[in-house]
Design a protein around this motif. Structure first.
Motif, PDB file in Angstrom:
ATOM      1  N   SER A   1     112.567  10.544  55.264  1.00  0.00           N
ATOM      2  CA  SER A   1     111.400  10.651  54.385  1.00  0.00           C
ATOM      3  C   SER A   1     111.737  10.118  53.004  1.00  0.00           C
ATOM      4  CB  SER A   1     110.918  12.103  54.297  1.00  0.00           C
ATOM      5  OG  SER A   1     111.890  12.897  53.652  1.00  0.00           O
ATOM      6  N   TRP A   2     110.717   9.628  52.343  1.00  0.00           N
ATOM      7  CA  TRP A   2     110.806   9.137  50.975  1.00  0.00           C
ATOM      8  C   TRP A   2     109.626   9.721  50.215  1.00  0.00           C
ATOM      9  CZ3 TRP A   2     111.146   6.321  55.410  1.00  0.00           C
ATOM     10  CH2 TRP A   2     112.329   5.596  55.633  1.00  0.00           C
ATOM     11  N   HIS A   3     109.857  10.199  49.000  1.00  0.00           N
ATOM     12  CA  HIS A   3     108.744  10.653  48.182  1.00  0.00           C
ATOM     13  C   HIS A   3     109.077  10.467  46.719  1.00  0.00           C
ATOM     14  CE1 HIS A   3     110.912  14.482  47.455  1.00  0.00           C
ATOM     15  NE2 HIS A   3     111.299  14.303  48.699  1.00  0.00           N
ATOM     16  N   ALA A   4     108.035  10.247  45.911  1.00  0.00           N
ATOM     17  CA  ALA A   4     108.254  10.043  44.484  1.00  0.00           C
ATOM     18  C   ALA A   4     106.947  10.223  43.728  1.00  0.00           C
ATOM     19  CB  ALA A   4     108.813   8.650  44.215  1.00  0.00           C
TER      20      ALA A   4
ATOM     21  N   LEU B   1     106.248   9.352  52.316  1.00  0.00           N
ATOM     22  CA  LEU B   1     106.306   8.595  53.562  1.00  0.00           C
ATOM     23  C   LEU B   1     107.373   9.233  54.434  1.00  0.00           C
ATOM     24  CD1 LEU B   1     105.614   6.055  55.290  1.00  0.00           C
ATOM     25  CD2 LEU B   1     107.413   4.861  54.031  1.00  0.00           C
ATOM     26  N   ASP B   2     107.020   9.469  55.675  1.00  0.00           N
ATOM     27  CA  ASP B   2     107.918  10.153  56.598  1.00  0.00           C
ATOM     28  C   ASP B   2     107.868   9.419  57.934  1.00  0.00           C
ATOM     29  OD1 ASP B   2     108.188  12.306  58.835  1.00  0.00           O
ATOM     30  OD2 ASP B   2     108.980  13.280  57.055  1.00  0.00           O
ATOM     31  N   ILE B   3     109.049   9.155  58.513  1.00  0.00           N
ATOM     32  CA  ILE B   3     109.131   8.528  59.831  1.00  0.00           C
ATOM     33  C   ILE B   3     109.935   9.448  60.733  1.00  0.00           C
ATOM     34  CG2 ILE B   3     110.128   6.615  61.148  1.00  0.00           C
ATOM     35  CD1 ILE B   3     109.663   4.873  58.709  1.00  0.00           C
ATOM     36  N   ALA B   4     109.407   9.732  61.917  1.00  0.00           N
ATOM     37  CA  ALA B   4     110.136  10.573  62.870  1.00  0.00           C
ATOM     38  C   ALA B   4     110.173   9.879  64.228  1.00  0.00           C
ATOM     39  CB  ALA B   4     109.467  11.941  63.002  1.00  0.00           C
ATOM     40  N   TYR B   5     111.344   9.929  64.851  1.00  0.00           N
ATOM     41  CA  TYR B   5     111.531   9.376  66.193  1.00  0.00           C
ATOM     42  C   TYR B   5     111.780  10.526  67.152  1.00  0.00           C
ATOM     43  CZ  TYR B   5     112.419   4.779  64.125  1.00  0.00           C
ATOM     44  OH  TYR B   5     112.315   3.590  63.451  1.00  0.00           O
TER      45      TYR B   5
ATOM     46  N   LYS C   1     113.904   6.528  45.799  1.00  0.00           N
ATOM     47  CA  LYS C   1     115.202   5.938  46.114  1.00  0.00           C
ATOM     48  C   LYS C   1     115.099   5.370  47.531  1.00  0.00           C
ATOM     49  CE  LYS C   1     118.169   8.969  43.342  1.00  0.00           C
ATOM     50  NZ  LYS C   1     117.171   9.207  42.329  1.00  0.00           N
ATOM     51  N   THR C   2     115.507   4.117  47.719  1.00  0.00           N
ATOM     52  CA  THR C   2     115.356   3.487  49.027  1.00  0.00           C
ATOM     53  C   THR C   2     116.237   4.145  50.085  1.00  0.00           C
ATOM     54  OG1 THR C   2     116.937   1.789  48.374  1.00  0.00           O
ATOM     55  CG2 THR C   2     114.604   1.237  48.159  1.00  0.00           C
ATOM     56  N   ALA C   3     117.259   4.897  49.674  1.00  0.00           N
ATOM     57  CA  ALA C   3     118.142   5.567  50.638  1.00  0.00           C
ATOM     58  C   ALA C   3     117.392   6.607  51.465  1.00  0.00           C
ATOM     59  CB  ALA C   3     119.313   6.227  49.923  1.00  0.00           C
ATOM     60  N   GLY C   4     116.378   7.251  50.919  1.00  0.00           N
ATOM     61  CA  GLY C   4     115.607   8.250  51.661  1.00  0.00           C
ATOM     62  C   GLY C   4     116.397   9.505  51.964  1.00  0.00           C
ATOM     63  N   ASN C   5     115.736  10.434  52.641  1.00  0.00           N
ATOM     64  CA  ASN C   5     116.340  11.704  53.050  1.00  0.00           C
ATOM     65  C   ASN C   5     116.332  11.795  54.565  1.00  0.00           C
ATOM     66  OD1 ASN C   5     116.565  12.875  50.335  1.00  0.00           O
ATOM     67  ND2 ASN C   5     114.325  12.847  50.391  1.00  0.00           N
ATOM     68  N   GLU C   6     117.527  11.819  55.164  1.00  0.00           N
ATOM     69  CA  GLU C   6     117.633  11.913  56.632  1.00  0.00           C
ATOM     70  C   GLU C   6     117.025  13.224  57.121  1.00  0.00           C
ATOM     71  OE1 GLU C   6     118.817   9.967  59.187  1.00  0.00           O
ATOM     72  OE2 GLU C   6     119.533   8.369  57.884  1.00  0.00           O
ATOM     73  N   LEU C   7     116.306  13.134  58.238  1.00  0.00           N
ATOM     74  CA  LEU C   7     115.771  14.307  58.903  1.00  0.00           C
ATOM     75  C   LEU C   7     116.926  15.081  59.524  1.00  0.00           C
ATOM     76  CD1 LEU C   7     113.070  15.609  60.255  1.00  0.00           C
ATOM     77  CD2 LEU C   7     113.789  14.293  62.229  1.00  0.00           C
ATOM     78  N   LYS C   8     116.933  16.368  59.328  1.00  0.00           N
ATOM     79  CA  LYS C   8     117.951  17.206  59.963  1.00  0.00           C
ATOM     80  C   LYS C   8     117.456  17.525  61.376  1.00  0.00           C
ATOM     81  CE  LYS C   8     120.268  17.574  56.124  1.00  0.00           C
ATOM     82  NZ  LYS C   8     120.677  16.235  55.762  1.00  0.00           N
TER      83      LYS C   8
ATOM     84  N   GLY D   1     113.944  -2.253  51.998  1.00  0.00           N
ATOM     85  CA  GLY D   1     113.816  -1.663  50.663  1.00  0.00           C
ATOM     86  C   GLY D   1     112.549  -2.096  49.949  1.00  0.00           C
ATOM     87  N   SER D   2     112.151  -3.357  50.143  1.00  0.00           N
ATOM     88  CA  SER D   2     110.945  -3.866  49.479  1.00  0.00           C
ATOM     89  C   SER D   2     109.700  -3.109  49.943  1.00  0.00           C
ATOM     90  CB  SER D   2     110.780  -5.362  49.749  1.00  0.00           C
ATOM     91  OG  SER D   2     110.717  -5.608  51.147  1.00  0.00           O
ATOM     92  N   MET D   3     109.660  -2.719  51.224  1.00  0.00           N
ATOM     93  CA  MET D   3     108.520  -1.964  51.741  1.00  0.00           C
ATOM     94  C   MET D   3     108.494  -0.555  51.143  1.00  0.00           C
ATOM     95  SD  MET D   3     107.450  -1.049  55.677  1.00  0.00           S
ATOM     96  CE  MET D   3     106.287  -2.375  56.009  1.00  0.00           C
ATOM     97  N   ILE D   4     109.654   0.068  51.024  1.00  0.00           N
ATOM     98  CA  ILE D   4     109.718   1.410  50.438  1.00  0.00           C
ATOM     99  C   ILE D   4     109.266   1.357  48.983  1.00  0.00           C
ATOM    100  CG2 ILE D   4     111.270   3.301  49.782  1.00  0.00           C
ATOM    101  CD1 ILE D   4     112.892   2.391  52.386  1.00  0.00           C
ATOM    102  N   LYS D   5     109.745   0.360  48.226  1.00  0.00           N
ATOM    103  CA  LYS D   5     109.345   0.213  46.819  1.00  0.00           C
ATOM    104  C   LYS D   5     107.831   0.007  46.699  1.00  0.00           C
ATOM    105  CE  LYS D   5     113.592  -1.782  44.749  1.00  0.00           C
ATOM    106  NZ  LYS D   5     114.401  -0.673  45.063  1.00  0.00           N
ATOM    107  N   ASP D   6     107.256  -0.720  47.671  1.00  0.00           N
ATOM    108  CA  ASP D   6     105.825  -0.993  47.661  1.00  0.00           C
ATOM    109  C   ASP D   6     105.017   0.261  48.029  1.00  0.00           C
ATOM    110  OD1 ASP D   6     103.524  -2.689  47.489  1.00  0.00           O
ATOM    111  OD2 ASP D   6     103.489  -2.787  49.687  1.00  0.00           O
ATOM    112  N   LEU D   7     105.439   0.966  49.084  1.00  0.00           N
ATOM    113  CA  LEU D   7     104.675   2.122  49.569  1.00  0.00           C
ATOM    114  C   LEU D   7     104.945   3.396  48.766  1.00  0.00           C
ATOM    115  CD1 LEU D   7     104.974   1.655  53.444  1.00  0.00           C
ATOM    116  CD2 LEU D   7     103.046   1.062  51.969  1.00  0.00           C
ATOM    117  N   VAL D   8     106.177   3.550  48.269  1.00  0.00           N
ATOM    118  CA  VAL D   8     106.550   4.772  47.544  1.00  0.00           C
ATOM    119  C   VAL D   8     107.220   4.371  46.225  1.00  0.00           C
ATOM    120  CG1 VAL D   8     107.646   7.043  47.735  1.00  0.00           C
ATOM    121  CG2 VAL D   8     106.989   5.817  49.811  1.00  0.00           C
ATOM    122  N   PRO D   9     106.412   3.879  45.254  1.00  0.00           N
ATOM    123  CA  PRO D   9     106.993   3.439  43.989  1.00  0.00           C
ATOM    124  C   PRO D   9     107.823   4.557  43.339  1.00  0.00           C
ATOM    125  CG  PRO D   9     104.658   2.863  44.089  1.00  0.00           C
ATOM    126  CD  PRO D   9     104.952   3.741  45.270  1.00  0.00           C
TER     127      PRO D   9
END
Length: 163
Positions: free
Chosen positions: A58-61, A70-74, A40-47, A29-37
């Motif tokens: 993904s997280w955006h604000a 910020l978006d992460i895909a595996y 919400k740290t919960a983010g949005n799951e990729l469908k 959560g601390s990284m999300i707060k730092d990168l995407v002030p």
């Protein structure tokens, strides 16, 4: 002459069976707060139609006038094997192979800087996209901040593959 290697029994088993189930929990959560002030740290799951192969979050604000995404895909393939990145600058010491590409766009007089880090580790690919801009000054976010943010998120996301 004696044989020194074992007979081939087909391809090696892939290192990763599937991507992390909860992709939105791979970053602290601390990284999300730092990168995407402001995000919400919960983010949005990729469908995804195949969660045993592809997951992401993904997280955006918009925090005051400062926008970040910020978006992460595996993507985990069912066969083992090293993959090579196409293009971009090498990111040493990350996975089997990693690269970062950067671009700045100007849309309606608004600058957005984006870095995309692609990491290959055996049969898995982790892609991190991070971008941002200032909606008051209309300037793109700083290159150093965006590049370093994308690489640090990629390191955490890659580590999550190993549990």
């Amino acid at each position: 002459s004696p044989q020194t290697s074992a007979p081939a029994t087909g391809a090696a088993a892939p290192r990763y069976a599937k991507p992390p189930e909860e992709a939105c929990t791979v970053l602290p959560g601390s990284m999300i707060k730092d990168l995407v002030p402001g995000a919400k740290t919960a983010g949005n799951e990729l469908k995804s139609s195949d969660l045993n192969r592809r997951t992401g979050c993904s997280w955006h604000a918009l925090d005051d006038f400062d926008y970040r995404w910020l978006d992460i895909a595996y993507d985990v393939k069912s066969v083992a094997g090293k993959q090579k990145s196409e293009g971009g600058s090498a990111v040493p010491g990350l996975g089997d192979d990693a690269s970062v590409t950067e671009k700045t766009t100007e849309d309606d007089d608004q600058g957005i800087r984006e870095a995309v880090v692609t990491v290959h580790q055996d049969n898995a690919t982790v892609t991190v996209t991070y971008n941002g801009g200032d909606f008051e000054s209309h300037k793109a976010a700083g290159s150093d901040d965006i590049r370093k943010g994308a690489i640090s998120a990629a390191r955490k996301a890659l580590a999550a593959l190993d549990g």
